[in-house]
Design a protein around this motif. Structure first.
Motif, short mmCIF file in Angstrom:
data_model
loop_
_atom_site.label_atom_id
_atom_site.label_comp_id
_atom_site.label_asym_id
_atom_site.label_seq_id
_atom_site.Cartn_x
_atom_site.Cartn_y
_atom_site.Cartn_z
N GLY A 20 25.32 31.11 67.76
CA GLY A 20 24.61 30.16 66.93
C GLY A 20 25.00 28.72 67.24
O GLY A 20 24.15 27.83 67.31
N ARG A 24 22.41 25.82 68.83
CA ARG A 24 22.16 24.51 68.24
C ARG A 24 22.45 23.40 69.24
O ARG A 24 21.70 22.42 69.35
CB ARG A 24 23.00 24.33 66.97
CG ARG A 24 22.53 25.22 65.81
CD ARG A 24 23.24 24.89 64.52
NE ARG A 24 24.65 25.23 64.55
CZ ARG A 24 25.15 26.42 64.26
NH1 ARG A 24 24.33 27.42 63.94
NH2 ARG A 24 26.45 26.64 64.27
N ALA A 35 14.48 24.78 64.24
CA ALA A 35 13.64 25.96 64.43
C ALA A 35 13.82 26.52 65.83
O ALA A 35 13.81 27.75 66.03
CB ALA A 35 12.18 25.61 64.18
N ARG A 38 17.03 28.47 65.82
CA ARG A 38 16.83 29.77 65.17
C ARG A 38 16.07 30.72 66.07
O ARG A 38 16.36 31.93 66.11
CB ARG A 38 16.10 29.60 63.83
CG ARG A 38 16.93 28.91 62.76
CD ARG A 38 16.28 29.01 61.39
NE ARG A 38 15.00 28.31 61.33
CZ ARG A 38 14.88 27.04 61.00
NH1 ARG A 38 15.95 26.31 60.72
NH2 ARG A 38 13.67 26.47 60.94
N TRP A 39 15.10 30.20 66.82
CA TRP A 39 14.37 31.03 67.78
C TRP A 39 15.31 31.59 68.83
O TRP A 39 15.21 32.77 69.20
CB TRP A 39 13.25 30.21 68.44
CG TRP A 39 12.49 30.98 69.46
CD1 TRP A 39 11.38 31.74 69.26
CD2 TRP A 39 12.81 31.09 70.86
NE1 TRP A 39 10.98 32.33 70.44
CE2 TRP A 39 11.83 31.95 71.44
CE3 TRP A 39 13.80 30.55 71.67
CZ2 TRP A 39 11.84 32.28 72.80
CZ3 TRP A 39 13.81 30.88 73.03
CH2 TRP A 39 12.85 31.72 73.57
N VAL A 41 18.51 32.22 68.56
CA VAL A 41 19.34 33.27 67.94
C VAL A 41 18.54 34.57 67.82
O VAL A 41 19.04 35.66 68.13
CB VAL A 41 19.85 32.81 66.57
CG1 VAL A 41 20.50 33.98 65.81
CG2 VAL A 41 20.86 31.67 66.74
N ALA A 42 17.29 34.47 67.40
CA ALA A 42 16.45 35.67 67.27
C ALA A 42 16.19 36.30 68.63
O ALA A 42 16.23 37.53 68.78
CB ALA A 42 15.14 35.32 66.58
#
Length: 217
Positions: A20, A24, A35, A38-39, A41-42
């Motif tokens: 994470g 970032r 966003a 977060r993408w 990480v997914a």
């Protein structure tokens, strides 16, 4: 001296937190947003997405081109290691286990180079008796053979051994198939399997070690 078999990623080290932080940093350096982080990480899927495939889809999203993609696999691996933060509580728990007569031994899936870099960066190579990595062993969790291989490498029996890990399938189901009790690190997640329930769960590695020591006592 019983074996305490332990997973590496998200058990001894906070891989999710490290990725994470890397996500970032990577997104911000390329003008991306929260966003985008977060993408990332997914897309990583808790490390299960093959690095070459992950590099390709990241390159496409961020418009890096072939040259940018070429170095991204190395950055995915090296950047993750840089973001790993050694955890003193984990080191103390391993020392407590050793003091109680246990032999901590890492059993992890992954490449030898990457997993050993993580172990050494976190200082865990000095806290465990050794390790078995799937690439080097030629066998992966949840195959029960890797637990038997680990015992042989440690010069120990699996009799009385326990397994601690965060993967229901690879760690706890694999250990169960090898005849071993285990402690599942839930990381705030519900148990995902229907075939059986874990015998023990814990919210942290130190708590998992305390469960094992109490059960042994």
């Amino acid at each position: 001296m019983p074996l305490l078999l332990v997973d590496l990623d998200d058990t001894l080290i906070d891989r999710a937190g490290a990725f994470g932080r890397w996500a970032r940093e990577f997104a911000s350096a390329r003008g991306g947003s929260a966003a985008d982080a977060r993408w990332l990480v997914a897309a990583d899927r808790d490390g299960l997405e093959p690095r070459e495939r992950l590099a390709a889809i990241i390159s496409e999203r961020f418009g890096l081109g072939e040259r940018g993609e070429a170095g991204l696999v190395a950055e995915l691996r090296g950047g993750l290691v840089r973001q790993v933060i050694p955890d003193g509580a984990v080191a103390r728990a391993l020392r407590d286990a050793r003091a109680a007569g246990w032999v901590p031994f890492v059993v992890t899936n992954g490449t030898v180079e990457q997993q050993e870099r993580k172990l050494r960066h976190a200082g865990l190579d000095r806290e465990v008796a050794g390790w078995v990595i799937s690439e080097g062993a030629g066998i992966r969790k949840p195959d029960p053979g890797i637990f038997q291989f680990a015992a042989a490498q440690a010069g120990q029996s699996l009799h009385g051994a326990w397994m601690i890990g965060d993967s229901a399938e690879a760690d706890i189901s694999g250990a169960r198939n090898a005849g071993l009790p285990g402690v599942w690190l839930h990381r705030g997640r519900p148990w995902p399997l229907t075939a059986f329930q874990p015998g023990h769960t814990a919210g942290s590695f130190p708590r998992a070690v305390r469960i094992v020591l109490a059960a042994d006592g």
